[in-house]
Design a protein around this motif. Structure first.
Motif, PDB file in Angstrom:
ATOM      1  N   ASN A 169     -69.049   9.796   0.203  1.00  0.00           N
ATOM      2  CA  ASN A 169     -70.113  10.616   0.790  1.00  0.00           C
ATOM      3  C   ASN A 169     -70.423  11.856  -0.042  1.00  0.00           C
ATOM      4  N   THR A 170     -69.994  11.847  -1.286  1.00  0.00           N
ATOM      5  CA  THR A 170     -70.155  13.006  -2.157  1.00  0.00           C
ATOM      6  C   THR A 170     -71.039  12.671  -3.344  1.00  0.00           C
ATOM      7  N   THR A 171     -71.943  13.579  -3.708  1.00  0.00           N
ATOM      8  CA  THR A 171     -72.753  13.417  -4.912  1.00  0.00           C
ATOM      9  C   THR A 171     -71.991  13.961  -6.103  1.00  0.00           C
ATOM     10  N   LEU A 172     -71.866  13.152  -7.138  1.00  0.00           N
ATOM     11  CA  LEU A 172     -71.276  13.598  -8.390  1.00  0.00           C
ATOM     12  C   LEU A 172     -72.415  13.822  -9.381  1.00  0.00           C
ATOM     13  N   TYR A 177     -69.765  17.589 -11.689  1.00  0.00           N
ATOM     14  CA  TYR A 177     -69.754  18.587 -10.617  1.00  0.00           C
ATOM     15  C   TYR A 177     -69.905  17.903  -9.262  1.00  0.00           C
ATOM     16  N   LYS A 178     -69.266  18.507  -8.249  1.00  0.00           N
ATOM     17  CA  LYS A 178     -69.461  18.104  -6.863  1.00  0.00           C
ATOM     18  C   LYS A 178     -70.112  19.262  -6.115  1.00  0.00           C
ATOM     19  N   LEU A 214     -65.611   5.638 -12.682  1.00  0.00           N
ATOM     20  CA  LEU A 214     -65.484   6.817 -11.845  1.00  0.00           C
ATOM     21  C   LEU A 214     -64.999   6.417 -10.459  1.00  0.00           C
ATOM     22  N   THR A 215     -64.010   7.116  -9.959  1.00  0.00           N
ATOM     23  CA  THR A 215     -63.523   6.914  -8.596  1.00  0.00           C
ATOM     24  C   THR A 215     -63.364   8.279  -7.932  1.00  0.00           C
ATOM     25  N   GLU A 216     -63.256   8.268  -6.606  1.00  0.00           N
ATOM     26  CA  GLU A 216     -63.143   9.508  -5.849  1.00  0.00           C
ATOM     27  C   GLU A 216     -61.820  10.214  -6.117  1.00  0.00           C
ATOM     28  N   SER A 217     -60.768   9.453  -6.376  1.00  0.00           N
ATOM     29  CA  SER A 217     -59.431  10.043  -6.418  1.00  0.00           C
ATOM     30  C   SER A 217     -58.893  10.290  -7.816  1.00  0.00           C
ATOM     31  N   ALA A 218     -59.558   9.816  -8.845  1.00  0.00           N
ATOM     32  CA  ALA A 218     -58.981   9.920 -10.180  1.00  0.00           C
ATOM     33  C   ALA A 218     -60.003  10.423 -11.187  1.00  0.00           C
ATOM     34  N   GLN A 219     -59.494  10.924 -12.298  1.00  0.00           N
ATOM     35  CA  GLN A 219     -60.345  11.334 -13.404  1.00  0.00           C
ATOM     36  C   GLN A 219     -60.964  10.100 -14.061  1.00  0.00           C
ATOM     37  N   PRO A 220     -62.074  10.250 -14.797  1.00  0.00           N
ATOM     38  CA  PRO A 220     -62.714   9.105 -15.439  1.00  0.00           C
ATOM     39  C   PRO A 220     -61.763   8.377 -16.381  1.00  0.00           C
ATOM     40  N   SER A 221     -61.827   7.049 -16.348  1.00  0.00           N
ATOM     41  CA  SER A 221     -60.983   6.225 -17.228  1.00  0.00           C
ATOM     42  C   SER A 221     -61.887   5.353 -18.089  1.00  0.00           C
TER      43      SER A 221
END
Length: 595
Positions: free
Chosen positions: A401-404, A430-431, A477-484
């Motif tokens: 539910n968050t815009t990145l 940014y969030k 990109l995932t909600e819980s982790a840094q980009p991989s």
């Protein structure tokens, strides 16, 4: 001939400087010094010299025939041969000197101070002003550019933006014949600089909006235009179309050299349920050398389309702001409705060309606000270093539910590298409404182009295999982790600008996005960039290939990398010198996806 010799010395002075890959090092020379250099090479496109007119001018000036027609002809031949030899020499040396100055590769044609765009405007401006001074004396202070298009190079008289059907079912993966071409006959119009798709007329079918920021009319240079072509259930019109004659709607800029149409975004800015169109004109103010820029918002009306005049104008109070360089529709305030995000990568931002990004929230009473400024923005973030060009590219995606919000800063440099001046680039995540970055990814020349879902960024200059061939990276990109990092795609030609634009779209309806990567400067000849031989190619990779780390490094032959080997389709430019692939989108229809 002394003037030509001075210009020649300036050219080689400029090329002998080692900028160590740093934009900030190149700015002091590049901002205005390259105008004189460019004048020489562009002048080779003009094949007509008004010998009789020049002889008459000299005779009136001196009162007798001191400078004859034969003298002018001989000098013209000598100057042409000198410039032509110089041009060939620079073309051969270009790969070497481009390594010292990426400025020569990336911004040679379109840097907002001193590039070809500005040179075209100011050459016409000064010519007309000088003509009036000769005729009326130096007390005349007006500026006129009437009939200026007579002096434009007719070799660039046709600007083509091609619409190609996704070529499923064909035996060959090399596609060179477009299903349709949308074009203009106005020279230097730069049709296709910005392209987006959206359902503007709310008929359930996607339409296409195309910017032509270089569009000019007599006496009104680079005012820019935007064209709207409506789609149907079968897609876009499958025909060769002069957009000035057949586009469903045409919007035109009003500011000289404002480059209206450089960026586009569709959103419901006034929250009335009808799509609106935002148009960037980042060079507004260039005739005064302020380059403040502007963004114009056209409200849509149900059943009638867009208005002919902007309903909201957003301006910047800073010189060299170039406001409206990049635009994005994204939900910044979390209310589920897209807001207007504007990037100004060349703005001071508290330093020198640090850049900033601002957001204006969408709400119902926007209809009552005709004029806004950067100070009225609801959200703002700034670049952290001089000449980092923060806000050069923008994109967003939804994580739960968050815009990145993704912001590119391609000229960012890091002093921890062995070459302290090297511009390596950075992408920020940014969030909103937080103004602190959630993550940042550094690399060599990243942040020039972003695409959401998984996101890409351009790597235009330093390749581990071929010098300045270009790379495109794809991250998860995932909600819980840094980009991989998932995948790397590499270009196969030096200076080809592989990754110049990227786009993700499910072309075959299998639930996985295909990866579309462009290479607008790709050419068969390595040294023909200055000579204008860049035709460009577009590569389409199957969505199943995203998990292979080095996609283009495993080649069938000994030549590596091999982007064509792994591409499902390769779109080849239908004409030379077109920079095919400078921008790319897809427009969906019931039968197929057009690109």
């Amino acid at each position: 001939m002394n003037k030509a010799n001075r210009l020649s010395s300036l050219v080689f002075f400029f090329l002998q400087i080692d900028f160590r890959g740093s934009y900030s090092e190149a700015h002091s020379v590049g901002d205005f010094g390259n105008v004189s250099m460019l004048l020489q090479y562009i002048s080779l496109g003009f094949r007509y010299v008004p010998v009789k007119d020049l002889a008459a001018i000299y005779q009136e000036f001196y009162g007798s025939e001191i400078i004859t027609e034969s003298t002018i002809t001989d000098c013209t031949y000598l100057l042409f041969l000198e410039l032509h030899g110089e041009r060939l020499a620079v073309a051969k040396l270009f790969p070497t000197y481009a390594g010292k100055s990426p400025f020569l590769v990336e911004k040679f044609h379109d840097y907002f101070l001193g590039g070809v765009d500005d040179m075209a405007f100011w050459t016409n401006n000064i010519f007309e002003q000088t003509s009036h001074m000769l005729e009326n004396g130096t007390r005349y202070n007006g500026v006129s550019v009437d009939n200026s298009l007579r002096f434009l190079n007719q070799a660039l008289a046709t600007n083509v933006w091609s619409v190609l059907a996704a070529p499923h079912g064909q035996s060959s993966k090399y596609i060179s014949k477009p299903a349709a071409s949308y074009f203009l006959t106005s020279p230097y119009a730069r049709l296709g600089w910005a392209v987006i798709s959206a359902d503007l007329n709310q008929d359930g079918c996607e339409d296409v909006v195309v910017g032509a920021p270089g569009y000019s009319t007599l006496g009104r240079v680079q005012i820019g235009r935007v064209y709207v072509v409506y789609g149907s259930r079968s897609g876009l019109p499958p025909e060769d179309m002069d957009l000035d004659e057949k586009a469903d709607q045409v919007l035109e800029g009003q500011q000289l050299s404002g480059r209206f149409g450089s960026a586009l975004a569709v959103l419901d800015f006034n929250d009335d349920g009808v799509p609106d169109l935002a148009v960037g004109a980042p060079s507004v103010g260039s005739q005064f050398l302020t380059y403040k820029g502007a963004v114009y918002v056209y409200f849509g009306t149900e059943g009638r389309g867009l208005g002919s005049q902007p309903d909201v104008t957003i301006t910047c109070q800073y010189s060299y702001c170039n406001f409206g360089w990049s635009l994005l529709a994204a939900d910044v305030d979390g209310d589920g409705k897209a807001d207007l995000v504007v990037g100004s990568p060349y703005a001071p931002g508290g330093g020198q060309q640090r850049g900033f990004v601002v957001a204006f929230y969408s709400f119902f009473n926007r209809s009552a606000q005709g004029l806004l400024s950067v100070e009225d923005a609801d959200w703002m973030v700034k670049g952290e270093k001089n000449y980092s060009w923060f806000g050069f590219s923008l994109d967003s995606c939804q994580l739960e539910n968050t815009t990145l919000l993704l912001i590119g800063s391609p000229a960012w440099n890091c002093n921890s590298f062995s070459d302290a001046g090297q511009s390596v680039g950075k992408v920020y995540g940014y969030k909103p409404p937080s103004t602190e970055p959630w993550f940042a990814v550094m690399g060599h020349k990243v942040g020039r182009c972003l695409q959401h879902g998984a996101f890409f960024f351009r790597f235009s200059f330093i390749s581990t295999v071929l010098h300045q061939a270009g790379l495109a990276f794809m991250y998860e990109l995932t909600e819980s982790a840094q980009p991989s990092l998932l995948s790397i795609f590499s270009g196969d030609r030096r200076f080809s600008r592989f990754g110049g634009d990227v786009f993700l779209s499910d072309l075959d309806n299998d639930g996985l996005d295909e990866i579309i990567v462009t290479s607008p400067l790709r050419t068969n000849e390595i040294t023909t960039i200055l000579l204008g031989g860049e035709a460009g190619r577009v590569y389409i990779y199957n969505g199943n290939q995203t998990t292979a780390l080095d996609v283009t490094g495993h080649c069938k032959s000994w030549i590596s990398p091999c982007p064509e080997d792994w591409a499902q389709y390769v779109l080849i430019s239908p004409e030379e010198r077109s920079r095919f692939g400078s921008s790319v989108i897809t427009v969906k229809s019931e039968r197929k996806v057009r690109k």
